[in-house]
Design a protein around this motif. Sequence first.
Motif, PDB file in Angstrom:
ATOM      1  N   TYR A 196      -2.913  -7.609   1.241  1.00 49.10           N
ATOM      2  CA  TYR A 196      -3.362  -6.215   1.073  1.00 49.10           C
ATOM      3  C   TYR A 196      -3.707  -5.885  -0.377  1.00 49.10           C
ATOM      4  O   TYR A 196      -3.448  -4.783  -0.846  1.00 49.10           O
ATOM      5  N   ARG A 255       0.823  -1.215   0.000  1.00 48.99           N
ATOM      6  CA  ARG A 255       0.000   0.000   0.000  1.00 48.99           C
ATOM      7  C   ARG A 255       0.853   1.259   0.000  1.00 48.99           C
ATOM      8  O   ARG A 255       0.403   2.326  -0.383  1.00 48.99           O
ATOM      9  N   ASP A 293      -5.911  -4.546  -3.114  1.00 45.77           N
ATOM     10  CA  ASP A 293      -7.091  -3.674  -3.095  1.00 45.77           C
ATOM     11  C   ASP A 293      -8.102  -4.115  -4.154  1.00 45.77           C
ATOM     12  O   ASP A 293      -9.045  -3.404  -4.452  1.00 45.77           O
TER      13      ASP A 293
END
Length: 643
Positions: free
Chosen positions: A225, A165, A227
């Motif tokens: 993570y 991220r 998205d």
Amino acid sequence: MGLLTIGSPLTWEETEKYSDHVRKHGVIQFINLYRQLKNRQNDCLKWGDEIEYMIVKFDHANKTAKLCLKAEKLLPILQEKENKNQGDLKALWRPEYGAYMIEGTPGTPYGSLSSCFNTVEANMKARREEVEELLESDECLLCLTSFPRLGCKNFTFPPVEHDPRTSVLRSLFFPDLAVYGGHPRFKTLSRNVAQRRKKKIIINAPIYRDKNTPDPFVEDFSKLYDDGESARAALPNHVYMDCMGFGMGCSCLQVTFQACNINEARILYDQLAPVCSIALALSAASPVHRGYLIDKDCRWDIISGAVDDRTDEELALKCLKSRYDSIDSYLSPAGEKFNDFELMYDENVYKQLREAGIDHLLSQHIAHLFIRDPILLFSEKIHQNDEEDTDHFENIQSTNWQTMRFKPPPPNSSIGWRVEFRTMEVQITEFENAAYVVFIVLLTRVILTFQLNLLIPITKNNENLAKAQNRDAVLYEKFWFRKDLTTGESPPEATAYMAECGCSDECEYALMTINEIINGKENEFPGLVPLIQKFLTSMDVDVDTQCSIQQYLKLIQLRAKGELLTAARWIRNFISKHPSYNFDSAVGEEINYDLLCSINQITRGTGCPELLGHPTSRTRDHIPSAVTKAEKSYSGLKIDKNT
Ligand code: GLU
Ligand code: MG
């Protein structure tokens, strides 16, 4: 991997603004270069190999092998002598994409004495020693085309924090710190490629389906993570990879030749192009990526995807390939009729080059390279003197990674026109790497001496390149190859030999296996190695060199026959026999460790008959003066006729 300009890289937005500026001046720079150097003559044959290495750290207690991120620490030490201009260097060292990689070339290029062939392997060994002297006892330098667990959890040493991220690469798997940090080129390129295409890199390599491989094979990236971008991009039954590191973090073996003049360079560029796929299939060495066996044996398509900066609109254009792909057009007059690929090129650039007196073939090649945006620009380099600088030209040139590269001489240097042969995967041992390099160099001598023609249509080269990567392509695929290689200019002994082998030119090219291409097919095709042997009979080669050359050619021949395994096949066999392999395509830590331990032992000469046979090359680290003296009395590998 290309131009290493020093300076401050611009953001993608800024770089994009200068796109036309770079192209405009790049073309002018090429025209100036061409005007100065087009008539350069009589450069002698010089050649050299490039090997990309990986540094591996073993933890024998815990049975792990990791990629060791210490290139940045080693390079200044390895380059010390070169920087201080202390002559007689065995090797030159350069950074590569990975923080765990380094690239080594011989300290000085090889020349036209045939006895040079016998120093290649020894030089490669000396290179390895130079690096290994600087390593800890649990570290080693390996020639691995792909590190099997690249991108798996904790694949580096030291382990590094990674959060997609916040990272520059945004990869779920490949931390920024695994990219070489000593030069801004690598990370900036990665960022800009992704920004230009407006999303992350998407690579989907088909998984090798074993008896326990989940069907469909689908991975869950939510814990990493994701998205949602990766989940959308990943195809079922494929190993998904999402950044430049997966391709550019692989290693290869390249060879560069200096031609006697621009025309010979064009000939070599063209004639070697059909050999690129054959050499790729023969050198196949990368069946495992991101911890999984894939259904391909080579890295090529993975890198092609890894640097693919095309936007969605551009991807829809059929004739716009990735920057990393096969060549799109031939450059020599003989090649013209085989230019059947619908070439995209910048028409204004083409016109400008033509108006400057550059012929159609070269103009279209350059205008084709110049359809690309510069993907990396340094603020210090924006404004240049087009009479003297060539950075803008090099900028575009060095981010077009094709199977062959045509290289104009650098300004104000003693270097001539060159071509680079770029497809081969790196082999485990020095013996093999030397064998592949010597084979290609000898082939160029045969092509030039016998004035052969290996050309097939460009679209057939493209087909060959795709097939070359298939699992065990060396055994099961058939490749387009030319049948009668002689030309009107070929010397009588070559034409007679070709006729003896039953070649006829009824159909110019046919589908052949690698074995047929390399070893010949009765009453149809002589084979590239027999042609080399024929050529060698006319050469005065000292006994030791002759012995080594024969060992090298034998390796190539036996690999082509399938009597010796490619590295890819050997790695597959190793994994499938490993007690902790579950037949589910996954290559876990322990398999990875044992595999790399074995590769390390093979590197150090423990032998591996199924891969190497029983080589006894007589490589030596220098050419004895008696040999040099004897050889100088004849022309060696030099081709006397100025083509
Ligand atoms: N590592 C790249 C490969 O495996 C080559 C990069 C370069 O052009 O040096 O093909
Ligand atoms: Mg390189």
